[in-house]
Design a protein around this motif. Structure first.
Motif, PDB file in Angstrom:
ATOM      1  N   ASN A   1     -10.920  18.328  -8.579  1.00 56.70           N
ATOM      2  CA  ASN A   1      -9.528  18.034  -8.287  1.00 56.70           C
ATOM      3  C   ASN A   1      -8.655  19.187  -8.758  1.00 56.70           C
ATOM      4  OD1 ASN A   1      -8.941  15.180  -7.265  1.00 56.70           O
ATOM      5  ND2 ASN A   1     -10.484  14.811  -8.836  1.00 56.70           N
TER       6      ASN A   1
ATOM      7  N   PRO B   1      -3.996   7.974   0.358  1.00 55.08           N
ATOM      8  CA  PRO B   1      -5.095   8.288   1.277  1.00 55.08           C
ATOM      9  C   PRO B   1      -5.231   7.186   2.330  1.00 55.08           C
ATOM     10  CG  PRO B   1      -5.776   8.625  -1.000  1.00 55.08           C
ATOM     11  CD  PRO B   1      -4.426   7.946  -1.043  1.00 55.08           C
TER      12      PRO B   1
ATOM     13  N   THR C   1      -9.148  18.220   0.947  1.00 56.76           N
ATOM     14  CA  THR C   1      -7.736  18.197   1.354  1.00 56.76           C
ATOM     15  C   THR C   1      -7.598  18.343   2.866  1.00 56.76           C
ATOM     16  OG1 THR C   1      -7.403  20.574   0.982  1.00 56.76           O
ATOM     17  CG2 THR C   1      -6.918  19.091  -0.865  1.00 56.76           C
TER      18      THR C   1
ATOM     19  N   TRP D   1      -1.540  11.952  -1.223  1.00 57.56           N
ATOM     20  CA  TRP D   1      -2.159  12.999  -0.393  1.00 57.56           C
ATOM     21  C   TRP D   1      -1.322  13.146   0.863  1.00 57.56           C
ATOM     22  CZ3 TRP D   1      -8.126  11.739  -0.115  1.00 57.56           C
ATOM     23  CH2 TRP D   1      -8.694  11.916  -1.375  1.00 57.56           C
ATOM     24  N   TRP D   2      -0.830  14.312   1.119  1.00 59.05           N
ATOM     25  CA  TRP D   2      -0.031  14.601   2.310  1.00 59.05           C
ATOM     26  C   TRP D   2       1.168  13.649   2.417  1.00 59.05           C
ATOM     27  CZ3 TRP D   2      -0.853  19.229   3.924  1.00 59.05           C
ATOM     28  CH2 TRP D   2      -2.100  19.807   3.688  1.00 59.05           C
TER      29      TRP D   2
ATOM     30  N   TYR E   1      -4.694  11.902   7.929  1.00 58.96           N
ATOM     31  CA  TYR E   1      -3.265  11.619   7.923  1.00 58.96           C
ATOM     32  C   TYR E   1      -2.653  11.881   9.303  1.00 58.96           C
ATOM     33  CZ  TYR E   1       1.706  12.140   7.025  1.00 58.96           C
ATOM     34  OH  TYR E   1       3.059  12.033   7.092  1.00 58.96           O
TER      35      TYR E   1
ATOM     36  N   ALA F   1      -8.513  14.976   4.392  1.00 56.20           N
ATOM     37  CA  ALA F   1      -7.392  14.050   4.197  1.00 56.20           C
ATOM     38  C   ALA F   1      -6.241  14.375   5.144  1.00 56.20           C
ATOM     39  CB  ALA F   1      -6.920  14.105   2.742  1.00 56.20           C
ATOM     40  N   LYS F   2      -6.002  15.649   5.381  1.00 51.51           N
ATOM     41  CA  LYS F   2      -4.936  16.065   6.294  1.00 51.51           C
ATOM     42  C   LYS F   2      -5.224  15.595   7.721  1.00 51.51           C
ATOM     43  CE  LYS F   2      -2.498  20.256   7.749  1.00 51.51           C
ATOM     44  NZ  LYS F   2      -2.463  21.729   7.563  1.00 51.51           N
TER      45      LYS F   2
ATOM     46  N   HIS G   1       0.120  12.368  -8.780  1.00 51.61           N
ATOM     47  CA  HIS G   1       0.507  13.472  -7.898  1.00 51.61           C
ATOM     48  C   HIS G   1       0.500  14.777  -8.679  1.00 51.61           C
ATOM     49  CE1 HIS G   1       4.541  14.123  -9.616  1.00 51.61           C
ATOM     50  NE2 HIS G   1       4.412  12.852  -9.954  1.00 51.61           N
TER      51      HIS G   1
ATOM     52  N   ARG H   1     -10.039   9.671  -6.929  1.00 56.11           N
ATOM     53  CA  ARG H   1     -11.028  10.725  -6.616  1.00 56.11           C
ATOM     54  C   ARG H   1     -11.607  11.293  -7.902  1.00 56.11           C
ATOM     55  NH1 ARG H   1     -13.040  14.546  -3.189  1.00 56.11           N
ATOM     56  NH2 ARG H   1     -13.143  16.672  -3.985  1.00 56.11           N
TER      57      ARG H   1
END
Length: 175
Positions: free
Chosen positions: A15, A102, A62, A97-98, A69, A65-66, A125, A11
């Protein structure tokens, strides 16, 4: 064709870094991949690019992405690798991510045949380390040998070059 392949998602843009949101010209994973390419003479690189880009706003990204997920989504990509025949080692690189890569990474990985491949993975991370990436790669990359992963803080990616190069050389069995 090279014996080694790097598949990555990174990404760029806004960030989380050092406790605040900052604009990055290059994503942390992209920087790590550039370090890896310096020690791999025989490598092809494939960057995963979703058709629908994540929001430029870090916090909205985010949340997107959540949702992906939680729904176990597989976002459409602009381009796909059709196969990894001819590659001995595959390096999978991306942010955590999570608790995992991703979902766009899995959009690509699930399309490939993994039997007999040597898989190495790198995760950037901000505290989750490898998360569940190894578990998830084991599910997706059926028939591959999954080697221990390498986790590095995205915040300090520029200071991680030596450790990334060392890990990469060990994977390549280069002294």
């Amino acid at each position: 064709m090279a014996r080694n392949l790097i598949i990555f998602y990174s990404r760029r843009g806004f960030n989380y870094s050092c406790g605040e949101v900052k604009f990055l010209e290059k994503g942390n994973t992209e920087i790590a991949v550039n370090f890896m390419k310096r020690v791999m003479a025989d490598v092809d690189v494939f960057e995963i690019t979703p058709v629908k880009q994540y929001s430029d706003d870090y916090y909205k990204c985010t949340e997107e992405a959540k949702i992906e997920y939680k729904n176990n989504s597989r976002p459409e990509l602009k381009q796909y690798l059709d196969n990894i025949d001819g590659y001995e080692r595959v390096f999978i690189c991306g942010p955590c991510w999570w608790g995992t890569y991703p979902m766009a990474v899995f959009s690509q990985l699930e399309r490939l045949k993994w039997k007999g491949k040597q898989v190495y993975f790198l995760v950037t991370h901000e505290g989750s380390k490898l998360g569940n990436c190894e578990r998830d790669l084991t599910k997706v990359c059926k028939g591959a040998v999954i080697h221990p992963g390498f986790a590095t803080y995205g915040t300090g990616i520029e200071d991680s070059e030596d450790s990334i190069v060392k890990w990469c050389r060990e994977a390549l069995l280069v002294k």
